[in-house]
Design a protein around this motif. Structure first.
Motif, mmCIF file in Angstrom:
data_model
loop_
_atom_site.group_PDB
_atom_site.id
_atom_site.type_symbol
_atom_site.label_atom_id
_atom_site.label_comp_id
_atom_site.label_asym_id
_atom_site.label_seq_id
_atom_site.Cartn_x
_atom_site.Cartn_y
_atom_site.Cartn_z
ATOM 1 N N GLU A 145 -44.360 60.968 -47.016
ATOM 2 C CA GLU A 145 -43.369 61.573 -46.131
ATOM 3 C C GLU A 145 -44.048 62.174 -44.905
ATOM 4 O OE1 GLU A 145 -39.415 62.781 -48.437
ATOM 5 O OE2 GLU A 145 -41.038 64.243 -48.774
ATOM 6 N N THR A 146 -43.216 62.530 -43.922
ATOM 7 C CA THR A 146 -43.707 63.126 -42.678
ATOM 8 C C THR A 146 -43.069 64.493 -42.486
ATOM 9 O OG1 THR A 146 -43.980 60.950 -41.647
ATOM 10 C CG2 THR A 146 -43.878 62.845 -40.175
ATOM 11 N N VAL A 147 -43.897 65.493 -42.134
ATOM 12 C CA VAL A 147 -43.412 66.847 -41.911
ATOM 13 C C VAL A 147 -43.736 67.260 -40.483
ATOM 14 C CG1 VAL A 147 -45.546 67.820 -42.908
ATOM 15 C CG2 VAL A 147 -43.525 69.265 -42.658
ATOM 16 N N VAL A 212 -39.232 66.357 -43.265
ATOM 17 C CA VAL A 212 -39.207 67.805 -43.470
ATOM 18 C C VAL A 212 -39.610 68.477 -42.174
ATOM 19 C CG1 VAL A 212 -40.296 69.748 -44.699
ATOM 20 C CG2 VAL A 212 -39.753 67.623 -45.927
ATOM 21 N N ILE A 213 -38.992 69.626 -41.894
ATOM 22 C CA ILE A 213 -39.406 70.457 -40.758
ATOM 23 C C ILE A 213 -39.657 71.866 -41.266
ATOM 24 C CG2 ILE A 213 -38.773 71.430 -38.518
ATOM 25 C CD1 ILE A 213 -37.036 68.995 -38.015
ATOM 26 N N LEU A 214 -40.816 72.414 -40.932
ATOM 27 C CA LEU A 214 -41.138 73.813 -41.208
ATOM 28 C C LEU A 214 -41.026 74.545 -39.881
ATOM 29 C CD1 LEU A 214 -42.106 75.797 -43.417
ATOM 30 C CD2 LEU A 214 -44.445 75.320 -42.674
ATOM 31 N N GLY A 233 -33.102 64.566 -44.823
ATOM 32 C CA GLY A 233 -34.158 65.462 -44.378
ATOM 33 C C GLY A 233 -33.894 66.909 -44.754
ATOM 34 N N ARG A 234 -34.976 67.684 -44.750
ATOM 35 C CA ARG A 234 -34.893 69.096 -45.126
ATOM 36 C C ARG A 234 -35.483 69.953 -44.013
ATOM 37 N NH1 ARG A 234 -37.182 64.964 -47.876
ATOM 38 N NH2 ARG A 234 -38.883 66.092 -48.941
ATOM 39 N N LEU A 235 -34.694 70.913 -43.539
ATOM 40 C CA LEU A 235 -35.132 71.881 -42.535
ATOM 41 C C LEU A 235 -35.308 73.230 -43.210
ATOM 42 C CD1 LEU A 235 -35.615 73.073 -39.694
ATOM 43 C CD2 LEU A 235 -33.112 73.152 -39.413
#
Length: 327
Positions: A145-147, A212-214, A233-235
């Motif tokens: 995955e990519t974050v 994913v975004i942090l 996706g997850r934020l």
């Protein structure tokens, strides 16, 4: 027996100039707690927000600033068995780190290995435990995955880049300078986006989006964050440097099956912090010792220069962690 100690104090919330050294009563360890003679304490964005009066400590926590410490155990409360007086330890505290002495729960304490200095040890808990909580436990970032990590050169950002790499994921970061972009690439970031010269939304779309975004920015980034996410996706929002207000397009959540979640480490139950402490001890320390992860100490300040340390962080001059040293 001496019962007072030096600590960083404030008469009222405000700028870094409101901070000063004064004398307060030394804390006492309760059951399951260690009294630590603090040698070093990490400086975090949460400290700045608390200093400004916008992030009160949780109920029962010390009102003093400071969320991570390293030092020597001088006394223990009832039931403590793992860390006798004289032990060198480090760990996460709910407050009180900017002082000569702090109380540390036994479940959040880690024995400091000889290959870490006290300052290096104090730089680890908040950044790595925040990254672990949000990328591993909440976002379930997986291999392949990519974050997208905003503020990639921050303490949390530097830890998150390396944690993503350890999990077989690709890290993309936003930064404010080419110098910080190079710093993040050296840690393993595949792409570094300078938000001063380009759009992270356009850049992430060009690589097919992220899983994913942090996010430590909050309101001003919300819409662009949602546009950058792939379906499912997850934020994970961990800060509000860009404000707390934003218009949320629920249609994007529905169509792309997105998840938006807020997260803070400080008010987490002790059991959660103890679990994260184990991850730091068993996985992160091993990665650091074997060279699979890197310490990212930016600068150390003496406790007497705490205002300068806060300004350094507020001006985004750091690449990695800022630490106070306490003699």
């Amino acid at each position: 027996m001496k019962t007072a100690m030096r600590a960083v104090l404030q008469d009222a919330p405000g700028s870094a100039d409101t901070l000063f050294l004064g004398q307060v009563a030394r804390p006492h360890p309760g059951p399951g707690q260690l009294l630590v003679r603090v040698k070093a304490a990490g400086v975090n964005r949460a400290d700045i927000v608390q200093r400004e009066g916008r992030y009160p400590p949780p109920h029962g926590a010390s009102p003093l600033l400071g969320l991570e410490v390293a030092g020597e155990v001088t006394a223990v409360g009832a039931g403590v068995t793992a860390f006798p007086p004289g032990s060198a330890v480090f760990g996460l505290v709910a407050g009180g780190g900017y002082a000569e002495y702090a109380v540390l729960d036994e479940g959040c304490a880690i024995a400091k290995p000889d290959w870490l200095s006290f300052a290096e040890a104090a730089s680890l808990p908040e950044a790595w435990m925040t990254a672990w909580l949000n990328l591993v436990e909440l976002a379930a970032l997986g291999e392949g995955e990519t974050v997208l990590i905003h503020a990639g050169a921050s303490g949390v950002g530097a830890a998150a880049i390396q944690l993503a790499r350890l999990r077989g994921a690709t890290a993309v970061v936003t930064v404010g300078s080419e110098e910080k972009a190079d710093f993040c690439r050296r840690l393993g970031a595949a792409h570094a986006i300078n938000y001063r010269t380009g759009s992270f939304q356009d850049a992430t779309r060009a690589i097919g989006g992220v899983d994913v975004i942090l996010d430590c920015i909050g309101g001003t980034y919300l819409d662009a964050n949602l546009n950058s996410l792939k379906p499912d996706g997850r934020l994970i929002v961990i800060g509000l440097m860009g404000g707390s207000g934003a218009e949320l397009n629920l249609g994007k959540l529905l169509v792309k099956r997105l998840r938006v979640q807020g997260s803070t480490l400080r008010p987490q139950p002790l059991a959660v912090k103890a679990r994260l402490t184990q991850s730091l001890r068993d996985t992160v320390l091993r990665a650091l010792q074997t060279g699979h992860a890197t310490l990212t100490m930016d600068r150390q300040f003496p406790l007497s220069e705490v205002a300068a340390a806060h300004r350094w962080l507020e001006e985004n001059r750091n690449q990695g962690k800022v630490v106070l040293e306490i003699e």
